[in-house]
Motif scaffolding. Structure first.
Motif, short mmCIF file in Angstrom:
data_model
loop_
_atom_site.label_atom_id
_atom_site.label_comp_id
_atom_site.label_asym_id
_atom_site.label_seq_id
_atom_site.Cartn_x
_atom_site.Cartn_y
_atom_site.Cartn_z
N ASP A 114 -19.75 62.96 20.34
CA ASP A 114 -19.39 64.16 21.13
C ASP A 114 -20.15 65.34 20.12
OD1 ASP A 114 -18.27 65.63 22.91
OD2 ASP A 114 -16.26 65.57 21.91
N LEU A 115 -21.33 65.39 20.23
CA LEU A 115 -22.08 66.25 19.45
C LEU A 115 -22.06 67.57 20.32
CD1 LEU A 115 -24.75 64.39 17.47
CD2 LEU A 115 -23.05 65.76 16.35
N ARG A 116 -21.88 68.52 19.72
CA ARG A 116 -21.94 69.98 20.40
C ARG A 116 -23.64 70.11 20.80
NH1 ARG A 116 -17.96 71.83 17.14
NH2 ARG A 116 -19.31 73.00 15.93
N HIS A 117 -23.96 70.56 21.80
CA HIS A 117 -25.36 71.18 22.01
C HIS A 117 -25.16 72.09 23.31
CE1 HIS A 117 -29.48 71.03 23.57
NE2 HIS A 117 -29.74 70.60 22.41
N PRO A 118 -25.89 73.40 22.98
CA PRO A 118 -25.63 74.35 24.13
C PRO A 118 -26.08 73.77 25.54
CG PRO A 118 -27.63 74.82 22.84
CD PRO A 118 -26.76 73.64 22.07
N LEU A 119 -26.77 72.87 25.65
CA LEU A 119 -27.41 72.78 27.01
C LEU A 119 -26.63 71.15 27.48
CD1 LEU A 119 -29.16 73.29 29.52
CD2 LEU A 119 -30.98 71.92 28.27
N TYR A 120 -26.71 70.30 26.79
CA TYR A 120 -26.17 68.86 26.96
C TYR A 120 -24.93 68.49 26.91
CZ TYR A 120 -31.43 68.08 27.58
OH TYR A 120 -32.63 68.40 27.88
N ASN A 121 -24.30 69.19 25.77
CA ASN A 121 -22.72 68.95 25.77
C ASN A 121 -22.13 70.21 24.86
OD1 ASN A 121 -20.55 67.23 25.58
ND2 ASN A 121 -21.07 66.64 23.46
N PRO A 122 -22.15 71.32 25.68
CA PRO A 122 -21.72 72.47 25.12
C PRO A 122 -20.20 72.47 24.52
CG PRO A 122 -21.59 72.84 27.26
CD PRO A 122 -22.73 71.40 27.12
N GLY A 123 -19.36 71.51 25.15
CA GLY A 123 -18.01 71.53 24.54
C GLY A 123 -17.62 70.33 23.50
N GLY A 124 -18.69 69.90 23.07
CA GLY A 124 -18.78 68.72 22.05
C GLY A 124 -17.69 69.21 20.74
N ALA A 125 -17.08 68.25 20.19
CA ALA A 125 -16.11 68.36 19.29
C ALA A 125 -16.97 68.12 17.73
CB ALA A 125 -14.92 67.35 19.18
N LEU A 126 -18.24 67.67 17.81
CA LEU A 126 -18.52 67.41 16.42
C LEU A 126 -19.62 68.55 16.18
CD1 LEU A 126 -19.12 63.73 16.63
CD2 LEU A 126 -17.23 65.11 15.49
N ASP A 127 -19.69 68.93 14.86
CA ASP A 127 -20.77 70.02 14.65
C ASP A 127 -22.00 69.03 14.26
OD1 ASP A 127 -22.48 71.88 13.50
OD2 ASP A 127 -20.93 72.55 11.93
N PRO A 128 -23.16 69.51 14.85
CA PRO A 128 -24.33 68.72 14.54
C PRO A 128 -24.95 68.90 13.12
CG PRO A 128 -25.03 70.28 16.00
CD PRO A 128 -23.42 70.27 16.01
N LEU A 129 -24.61 70.20 12.44
CA LEU A 129 -25.08 70.46 11.08
C LEU A 129 -24.30 69.65 10.09
CD1 LEU A 129 -25.00 74.51 11.43
CD2 LEU A 129 -26.87 72.94 11.28
N SER A 130 -23.44 68.86 10.49
CA SER A 130 -22.92 67.98 9.50
C SER A 130 -22.71 66.63 10.02
CB SER A 130 -21.21 68.47 9.06
OG SER A 130 -20.71 68.72 10.34
N PHE A 131 -23.13 66.18 10.99
CA PHE A 131 -23.17 65.11 11.73
C PHE A 131 -23.64 63.95 10.90
CE2 PHE A 131 -25.07 61.95 14.76
CZ PHE A 131 -24.04 61.12 15.01
N ALA A 132 -23.15 62.76 10.62
CA ALA A 132 -23.50 61.48 10.02
C ALA A 132 -24.00 60.46 11.01
CB ALA A 132 -22.77 61.12 9.10
N PHE A 133 -25.28 60.19 11.08
CA PHE A 133 -25.69 59.15 11.84
C PHE A 133 -24.72 57.55 11.78
CE2 PHE A 133 -30.49 60.15 12.15
CZ PHE A 133 -30.16 61.49 12.45
N PRO A 134 -24.54 57.01 12.82
CA PRO A 134 -23.46 55.77 12.66
C PRO A 134 -24.20 54.59 12.50
CG PRO A 134 -24.23 56.17 15.08
CD PRO A 134 -24.88 57.29 14.24
N VAL A 135 -25.01 54.76 11.30
CA VAL A 135 -25.41 53.58 10.58
C VAL A 135 -25.31 53.65 9.04
CG1 VAL A 135 -27.37 53.17 12.44
CG2 VAL A 135 -27.74 54.60 10.54
#
Length: 272
Positions: A114-135
């Motif tokens: 649930d990453l935030r993106h202004p176009l594809y997911n503006p209401g996302g709960a996760l900040d992409p600047l601190s997101f860790a890949f799920p691996v």
């Protein structure tokens, strides 16, 4: 590298891996723009093999996997010792992949993030600047980000590059597409034939192609990208493969393509 991963021609390669005995996603949950869904998937599989050295036993990470455009042909390419992990903000696409691909191929996993993106997911709960890949750390042989960096601002690109480096095993590779700016590209943009309204004389090191739709199309200076990659511990494995996006002339594909590989820590100033 085995002969199966070095086909004589692209046509022979696509013929070998073009028969996929799996359902295709309904049109309502995918949008790949111009072109055929299957053909584009096979094209990028060929790019991963031909340019990034993908082999059947590799562990693959698909960043922004969508609805399985790359995953589907990979089911015919990866063997039982290989694996695939994909993630995307499109929860519906991920559910379809889990139901139709993972249910038939246990070595393929998909994750909704649930990453935030202004176009594809503006209401996302996760900040992409601190997101860790799920691996896990050093758990991937080849990572791919196809039509992902073309939608990310520089700060998020830099975080993704750091996460790629964390994820790659020794000898791993990262294949990505992007819109890269330099003097030669800006000269081509001045002809006014680009389908995206990037501005040749914009003084910034990055720009939005559509100011009223943030994240729809983003270009960055190639010099900035190479430096950001180096700071993350990655370097170009070969020349950038130029696309034809600036003016519809030349290029192997529409977007630019490049392959990165881990740097010796000493070359990256010790940063990992």
């Amino acid at each position: 590298m085995s002969s199966v991963t070095r086909p004589i021609t692209r046509t022979e390669f696509e013929r070998s891996f073009g028969i996929i005995d799996l359902p295709r996603p309904p049109a309502g949950i995918h949008d790949v723009g111009d072109g055929d869904f299957d053909a584009i998937g096979r094209e990028f599989l060929w790019n991963l093999v031909h340019h990034a050295g993908l082999e059947p036993h590799h562990r693959v990470l698909d960043i922004g996997c969508g609805v399985g455009r790359l995953a589907l042909p990979l089911t015919a390419f990866l063997d039982r010792t290989g694996s695939y992990t994909g993630f995307d903000v499109a929860a519906g696409a991920i559910r379809w992949c889990q139901d139709e691909i993972s249910s038939r191929h246990a070595n393929f996993s998909f994750h909704a993030v649930d990453l935030r993106h202004p176009l594809y997911n503006p209401g996302g709960a996760l900040d992409p600047l601190s997101f860790a890949f799920p691996v896990g750390e050093a758990g991937i042989d080849l990572a791919a980000a196809i039509s992902v960096f073309t939608h990310l601002p520089p700060g998020v690109m830099a975080q993704y590059l750091r996460q790629v480096r964390r994820s790659l095993a020794p000898g791993g590779r990262f294949f990505c597409t992007a819109f890269f700016l330099d003097d030669a590209v800006r000269a081509r943009l001045r002809a006014g034939k680009c389908r995206i309204p990037f501005r040749a004389d914009d003084p910034g090191f990055w720009q939005e192609g559509h100011a009223d739709h943030p994240g729809a199309a983003i270009a960055v200076d190639l010099d900035w990208f190479v430096k950001a990659a180096a700071q993350a511990g990655l370097g170009l494995a070969g020349p950038v493969i130029r696309g034809h996006w600036p003016d519809d002339t030349g290029g192997e594909g529409f977007q630019d393509m490049c392959v990165l590989q881990p740097l010796d820590p000493a070359m990256a100033g010790g940063r990992r």
